[in-house]
Write an enzyme that holds these catalytic residues in place. Structure first.
Site, short mmCIF file in Angstrom:
data_model
loop_
_atom_site.label_atom_id
_atom_site.label_comp_id
_atom_site.label_asym_id
_atom_site.label_seq_id
_atom_site.Cartn_x
_atom_site.Cartn_y
_atom_site.Cartn_z
N GLU A 2 1.40 5.15 14.32
CA GLU A 2 0.06 4.89 14.81
C GLU A 2 -0.27 5.73 16.03
O GLU A 2 -1.29 6.37 16.10
CB GLU A 2 -0.15 3.40 15.10
CG GLU A 2 -0.83 2.74 13.90
CD GLU A 2 -0.48 1.29 13.79
OE1 GLU A 2 -0.28 0.65 14.83
OE2 GLU A 2 -0.39 0.80 12.65
N ASP A 3 0.62 5.73 16.98
CA ASP A 3 0.43 6.68 18.07
C ASP A 3 1.51 7.73 17.94
O ASP A 3 2.60 7.47 17.45
CB ASP A 3 0.48 6.00 19.43
CG ASP A 3 1.81 5.33 19.66
OD1 ASP A 3 2.47 5.67 20.64
OD2 ASP A 3 2.19 4.48 18.82
N HIS B 53 3.86 7.03 5.32
CA HIS B 53 2.64 7.69 5.79
C HIS B 53 1.81 6.87 6.78
O HIS B 53 1.06 7.44 7.55
CB HIS B 53 1.78 8.17 4.61
CG HIS B 53 0.87 7.12 4.04
ND1 HIS B 53 1.25 6.27 3.04
CD2 HIS B 53 -0.41 6.78 4.34
CE1 HIS B 53 0.25 5.47 2.74
NE2 HIS B 53 -0.77 5.75 3.52
N HIS C 218 0.82 -1.22 0.00
CA HIS C 218 0.00 0.00 0.00
C HIS C 218 0.85 1.27 0.00
O HIS C 218 0.75 2.07 -0.93
CB HIS C 218 -1.01 -0.05 1.15
CG HIS C 218 -1.67 1.26 1.43
ND1 HIS C 218 -2.52 1.87 0.52
CD2 HIS C 218 -1.58 2.11 2.48
CE1 HIS C 218 -2.93 3.02 1.03
NE2 HIS C 218 -2.37 3.20 2.20
MN MN Z 1 -2.68 4.71 3.85
#
Ligand code: MN
Length: 577
Positions: A76-77, A72, A48
């Site tokens: 996450e945190d 990108h 992705h």
């Molecule tokens: Mn994405």
């Protein structure tokens, strides 16, 4: 995909060795970060960010933005990872990655009247055009792989969001190709029957049309050559599904009224040639009256430029021609990023001049309200990437993801009262981004704010020192006054209904026009979007005297885009909210 395969795909972009090393570093960092993660399709997750970064590269972005696209989804945190990225890749890239992460937290509820505020929120949180570009590419890839998502409801939500938030944003930034691509990807999910119908009809109609245009194009080519016009490119271009369907709706679903099912597009070197070609076409074939459009002299609001004409072509069939220069063509496809010439670290190449006439520069300047003629230096260019046209507003989020639009410097108490007066009246504490903050904390765009309440808690006079909005101030005052014994009497409240053009920034302009007079605004409601080109805004406030109402009326009328102002006076009991 291995690094060397990936590098191969970047090979036609002439990156320096330094740039490639930088991208390589991000490539391996992302691969490591996503190791073991899978997408819903079962594919390794890393595919992705790789796909997103290649899209970012294909529209001509620099190494830094490509690297940011690779990274990108790694944060996450907000804590450790972002710090790590900053240390390893620098502050600029950390800023971009953080922007993408923040935008991801915004939730969309699909309520018509919040669509415009969602778009604004998106831009305000993104803070930088490059973040928007990464998000648009991210969304394209998510849409391309949406069928692997096993939840139809979620598919629908994402597709709707694409249609209502992402595509219009791409459009406003003049990125026509990306806008159309996003719309077509979402179309089949949001309106499956309509999509199937359009696809079926096109399948029947296109082949014949293509054969026909294969007769037209050589004639055109020959004529252009004979005229001595250099380097013209001519091709047939089928209309995108979604925009076709929208056009059909405007034309009673009558296919015979759609003349640009396939248009002939002619791309030439300069503007003079564009008009010369237009003349040539009209010499060969008779134009339909009223269908010659000069978007070169009068560009569309998003900056689109071309000449359009529709003619009775061979055998009397109707054909639309679109003529534009190479520049205009690039701009129509990639808008804001069409003319970027980048060096490493996000700085424009030395000597790269930004033409202030470019649509997207104009657009941004208009949004930012800082239109100046000669801002063509590199500095102004970089500055224009920063989205600060909501300079005086911040957009904070409720834990559910609702957007609360507040003035700069607003505090948790303002936030609390903007959710509901009951929440404001009983606030005992606040959290921003999961951490406890004091009541004088200045909220930042993108903050997720949680207000803690207790039933027997009440507003205190000290709160008046920290709040920034009149809404909060009024509630607190009213309570404090009530405490000291004075009962609430009758209050003259005035309502103004304003009809406005649905343009970016109108709500801000109207509210600041009213706020200038110092009256306390009780409530602002706005209805924007939908089929109506006009939006309506209703403002309730308590005037100090009659003359003031007239002054406010005059001030509102001066705001660009205001069509009509209607005033109603109401008597309301003061104590009630
Ligand atoms: Mn994405």
């Amino acid at each position: 995909m291995t690094w060397s395969e990936y590098k191969e795909k970047l090979s036609h972009h002439d990156f320096s060795k330094k740039d490639l090393t930088y991208i390589e570093d991000a490539f391996f960092y992302a691969e490591e970060a996503h190791r073991g993660q899978k997408r819903h399709s079962g594919e390794p997750y890393i595919l992705h960010p790789i796909a997103v970064s290649l899209k970012v590269a294909s529209i001509g972005m620099d190494a830094l933005t490509i690297a940011a696209a690779l990274l990108h989804d790694t944060v996450e945190d907000k804590g450790t990872t972002l710090k790590e990225i900053r240390k390893r890749f620098g502050t600029d890239i950390a800023f971009l990655v953080d922007g993408v992460t923040k935008v991801d937290k915004i939730k969309y509820h699909g309520v018509e009247r919040t669509v415009e505020s969602m778009r604004k929120m998106f831009l305000a949180v993104a803070e930088d055009i490059r973040v928007v570009v990464i998000k648009l590419c991210d969304r394209i890839h998510n849409m391309e792989t949406l069928d692997a998502l096993p939840f139809p409801e979620k598919q629908m939500r994402i597709a709707k969001e694409t249609l209502e938030i992402y595509a219009p944003l791409a459009d406003r930034l003049g990125m026509g190709e990306i806008k159309a691509h996003l719309e077509d990807l979402a179309f089949q999910y949001v309106y499956p029957e309509e999509y199937a119908w359009v696809a079926r009809e096109l399948k029947n109609r296109l082949p014949e049309r293509e054969l026909y245009l294969a007769r037209v194009i050589p004639i055109m080519k020959k004529e252009i050559m004979r005229e001595g016009i250099a380097r013209a490119e001519i091709h047939a271009r089928a209309k995108h599904y979604y925009s076709l369907w929208k056009k059909l709706q405007r034309n009673d679903m009558d296919w015979d009224r759609i003349f640009d099912l396939i248009a002939v597009r002619i791309v030439i070197k300069d503007i003079q040639d564009a008009y010369a070609v237009l003349g040539l076409i009209h010499k060969l074939w008779k134009p339909l009256p009223g269908r010659i459009k000069d978007y070169i002299a009068l560009p569309k609001p998003n900056g689109y430029q071309s000449l359009h004409t529709t003619v009775f072509c061979i055998d009397g069939q109707i054909v639309e021609f679109q003529i534009r220069t190479v520049e205009m063509h690039k701009e129509a496809e990639f808008g804001i990023v069409a003319h970027w010439a980048w060096e490493h670290e996000g700085k424009p190449k030395a000597g790269s001049q930004i033409n202030p006439k470019l649509a997207w520069v104009r657009q941004l300047q208009e949004w930012q309200g800082t239109f100046q003629k000669d801002r063509s230096t590199s500095e102004a260019f970089l500055e224009s990437l920063k989205i600060d046209f909501f300079k005086n507003r911040i957009f904070a989020l409720t834990p559910k993801g609702d957007v609360i639009d507040l003035p700069e410097g607003a505090t948790p108490i303002d936030f609390a009262y903007h959710i509901h007066s009951e929440i404001g009246d009983h606030a005992v504490g606040a959290k921003a981004g999961g951490k406890m903050v004091s009541f004088d904390y200045e909220l930042q765009s993108g903050d997720v704010v949680e207000i803690l309440t207790r039933k027997n808690q009440h507003p205190s006079r000290e709160w008046l020192d920290v709040v920034k909005t009149s809404l909060a101030r009024n509630h607190i005052r009213r309570f404090v006054r009530g405490q000291s014994g004075s009962a609430g009497g009758k209050q003259q409240q005035t309502e103004i209904d304003i009809t406005v053009e649905d343009r970016v920034g109108i709500l801000k302009d109207v509210s600041s026009a009213i706020a200038e007079s110092g009256v306390s605004i009780k409530d602002i409601e706005s209805h924007v979007g939908g089929k109506n080109p006009y939006a309506s805004i209703r403002v309730s406030f308590v005037p100090h005297n009659k003359e003031e109402i007239q002054k406010i009326r005059t001030r509102i009328k001066k705001v660009k885009g205001v069509q009509a102002v209607k005033i109603t006076e109401k008597t309301k009991t003061g104590m009630k909210t």
